[in-house]
Design a protein around this motif. Structure first.
Motif, short mmCIF file in Angstrom:
data_model
loop_
_atom_site.label_atom_id
_atom_site.label_comp_id
_atom_site.label_asym_id
_atom_site.label_seq_id
_atom_site.Cartn_x
_atom_site.Cartn_y
_atom_site.Cartn_z
N ASP A 1 0.92 -1.25 -0.01
CA ASP A 1 -0.01 -0.01 0.02
C ASP A 1 0.70 1.05 0.01
OD1 ASP A 1 0.75 -0.42 2.56
OD2 ASP A 1 -1.14 -0.31 3.44
N ARG A 2 1.96 1.17 0.69
CA ARG A 2 2.93 2.52 0.63
C ARG A 2 3.62 2.58 -0.47
NH1 ARG A 2 7.44 2.88 5.13
NH2 ARG A 2 7.88 4.87 3.87
N GLN A 3 3.96 1.57 -1.31
CA GLN A 3 4.57 1.66 -2.41
C GLN A 3 3.59 2.45 -3.63
OE1 GLN A 3 7.35 -1.23 -3.98
NE2 GLN A 3 7.07 -2.21 -1.96
N LEU A 4 2.39 1.57 -3.70
CA LEU A 4 1.41 1.97 -4.73
C LEU A 4 1.04 3.49 -4.25
CD1 LEU A 4 -0.89 -0.96 -4.99
CD2 LEU A 4 0.86 -0.13 -6.59
N GLY A 5 0.88 3.87 -3.00
CA GLY A 5 0.57 5.11 -2.68
C GLY A 5 1.61 6.36 -3.01
N GLU A 6 2.93 5.96 -2.77
CA GLU A 6 3.89 6.72 -3.30
C GLU A 6 3.83 7.13 -4.79
OE1 GLU A 6 7.82 5.96 -1.91
OE2 GLU A 6 7.10 6.41 0.23
N ALA B 1 3.02 10.55 -6.69
CA ALA B 1 3.87 11.16 -7.74
C ALA B 1 3.21 11.50 -8.89
CB ALA B 1 5.15 10.11 -8.12
N HIS B 2 2.18 10.89 -8.96
CA HIS B 2 1.39 11.14 -10.20
C HIS B 2 0.31 12.23 -10.17
CE1 HIS B 2 -0.28 10.29 -14.23
NE2 HIS B 2 -1.30 9.85 -14.05
N GLY B 3 -0.20 12.70 -8.87
CA GLY B 3 -1.23 13.56 -8.99
C GLY B 3 -1.69 13.78 -7.40
N ARG B 4 -2.44 14.77 -7.23
CA ARG B 4 -2.88 14.97 -5.83
C ARG B 4 -4.18 14.02 -5.53
NH1 ARG B 4 -0.73 19.23 -3.00
NH2 ARG B 4 0.27 20.50 -4.60
N LEU B 5 -4.18 13.35 -4.33
CA LEU B 5 -5.00 12.45 -4.23
C LEU B 5 -5.42 12.48 -2.48
CD1 LEU B 5 -4.72 9.02 -6.32
CD2 LEU B 5 -6.51 10.87 -6.50
N SER B 6 -6.66 12.54 -2.09
CA SER B 6 -6.84 12.50 -0.45
C SER B 6 -6.49 11.04 -0.40
CB SER B 6 -8.25 12.71 -0.37
OG SER B 6 -9.19 11.68 -0.72
N ALA B 7 -6.28 10.66 0.76
CA ALA B 7 -6.00 9.29 1.30
C ALA B 7 -7.14 8.48 0.92
CB ALA B 7 -5.57 9.20 2.77
N ARG B 8 -8.37 8.75 1.25
CA ARG B 8 -9.51 7.79 0.77
C ARG B 8 -9.53 7.60 -0.59
NH1 ARG B 8 -15.23 8.82 3.32
NH2 ARG B 8 -16.14 7.61 1.64
N GLU B 9 -9.24 8.60 -1.59
CA GLU B 9 -9.06 8.37 -3.27
C GLU B 9 -8.02 7.64 -3.39
OE1 GLU B 9 -10.76 12.65 -4.73
OE2 GLU B 9 -8.64 12.63 -4.00
N ARG C 1 -8.42 4.05 -5.39
CA ARG C 1 -7.57 4.13 -6.62
C ARG C 1 -6.63 2.63 -6.68
NH1 ARG C 1 -5.82 7.94 -10.23
NH2 ARG C 1 -4.42 6.31 -11.00
N MET C 2 -5.91 2.48 -5.41
CA MET C 2 -5.21 1.13 -5.40
C MET C 2 -6.03 0.03 -5.59
SD MET C 2 -2.60 1.84 -2.24
CE MET C 2 -2.47 3.60 -1.55
N ILE C 3 -7.11 -0.12 -4.77
CA ILE C 3 -7.97 -1.33 -4.97
C ILE C 3 -8.45 -1.33 -6.47
CG2 ILE C 3 -10.13 -2.13 -4.31
CD1 ILE C 3 -9.58 -1.29 -1.38
#
Ligand SMILES: Nc1ncnc2c1ncn2[C@@H]1O[C@H](COP(=O)(O)OP(=O)(O)O)[C@@H](O)[C@H]1O
Ligand SMILES: [Mg+2]
Length: 285
Positions: A116-121, A125-133, A137-139
């Protein structure tokens, strides 16, 4: 995002590409004048181990390290001259517009960071997203690569995933920036045959669905013919034949015919042609 722009001409143009290594025993020519283009299509580079496939892929991304050196009459991505690009711009292009998937996810996933941390980073890097968004997106991304239990995978460390799962995560991560071209260098060779096919089917669906270009590097001619439109056959640093994947049975070059005759073995692993009557004239362009 650039993925949806109409494109004129090929994505990638390679003309007379050469990669050499200065060694104590003199110059080793790994790639000896290779030319091809890639559009929004699936192109394969096939050849036995040592034929120069990886060096071709790495040269495109300027990842050939000293003592290797690269020269070409033209190396262009959407008309941008890659050889003249400052390193800073090249870094921005790498991963973002041209992504590369390699054989072993171990080299691309950070072993001490949960997924989750790797995908989150990568997402940040690609764009601004809230933690929830970001979580949503990751899922969605993991579902795109057909991971059925994304919550578990997100909590896992890379070593807790099977090779096939790791490779799916990597593919998902590579696609975050919506690259226009994907270079896949033996992306599934470390996996067993059934998993290979599964992963390639997923990759193929994503590449086609997004209208990306794919440069698929492999030693397995039969495998690539299922997942590509065109095949470039490399032998000792040169392209000896270019053929539509649907027309492989009409291959004219004896080396291509030899590769075709090499049946894939269950379990894979072997990428050297055992018996082939090599002719010196194959080395000519
Ligand atoms: N560091 C190096 N020094 C000398 N020669 C190298 C080096 N790395 C690669 N080569 C040469 O480049 C050739 C092509 O390598 P590579 O592109 O990795 O082949 P492939 O991916 O088709 O298996 C090798 O056969 C080898 O002769
Ligand atoms: Mg290789």
């Amino acid at each position: 995002m650039t993925g949806g722009l109409p494109s004129t001409g090929p994505l990638l143009e390679v003309r007379n590409l050469r990669v050499g290594f200065d060694t104590r025993r003199g110059l080793v020519e790994a790639v000896r004048g290779v030319s091809f283009t890639v559009g929004r299509e699936r192109v394969a580079i096939v050849g036995e181990s040592g034929s120069g496939k990886s060096m071709t892929g790495r040269a495109i991304l300027r990842l050939v390290r000293a003592p290797g050196h690269v020269a070409a009459d033209r190396l262009a991505f959407r008309n941008t001259d890659l050889l003249a690009l400052p390193e800073r711009d090249m870094r921005a292009l790498r991963g973002r517009r041209i992504a590369m998937v390699m054989q072993d996810p171990k080299y691309s996933l950070n072993p001490v960071m949960r997924i989750d941390r790797q995908l989150g980073e990568a997402l940040r890097a690609h764009g601004r997203l809230s933690a929830r968004e970001a979580r949503a997106r990751m899922i969605a991304m993991l579902e795109d690569v057909q991971i059925r239990d994304p919550e578990r995978v997100l909590r896992a460390y890379p070593h807790e995933l099977s090779g096939g799962m790791g490779q799916r995560v990597m593919i998902a991560m590579m696609l975050i920036p919506e690259p226009e071209l994907l270079i896949a260098d033996e992306p599934t060779s470390a996996l067993d045959v059934t998993v290979q096919l599964e992963i390639l089917r997923i990759l193929d669906g994503l590449v086609r669905g997004r209208g990306m270009g794919l440069l698929f590097i492999s030693h397995d001619l039969r495998l690539v013919s299922t997942f590509c439109d065109r095949v470039l056959v490399m032998y000792r640093g040169r392209i000896v034949e270019e053929i539509g994947a649907a027309r492989l049975s009409e291959a004219r070059h004896p080396y291509t015919q030899g590769l075709l005759a090499c049946l894939p073995r269950i379990g894979g692993g072997h990428d050297m042609l055992p018996v082939l009557d090599r002719q010196p004239e194959w080395e000519e362009a």
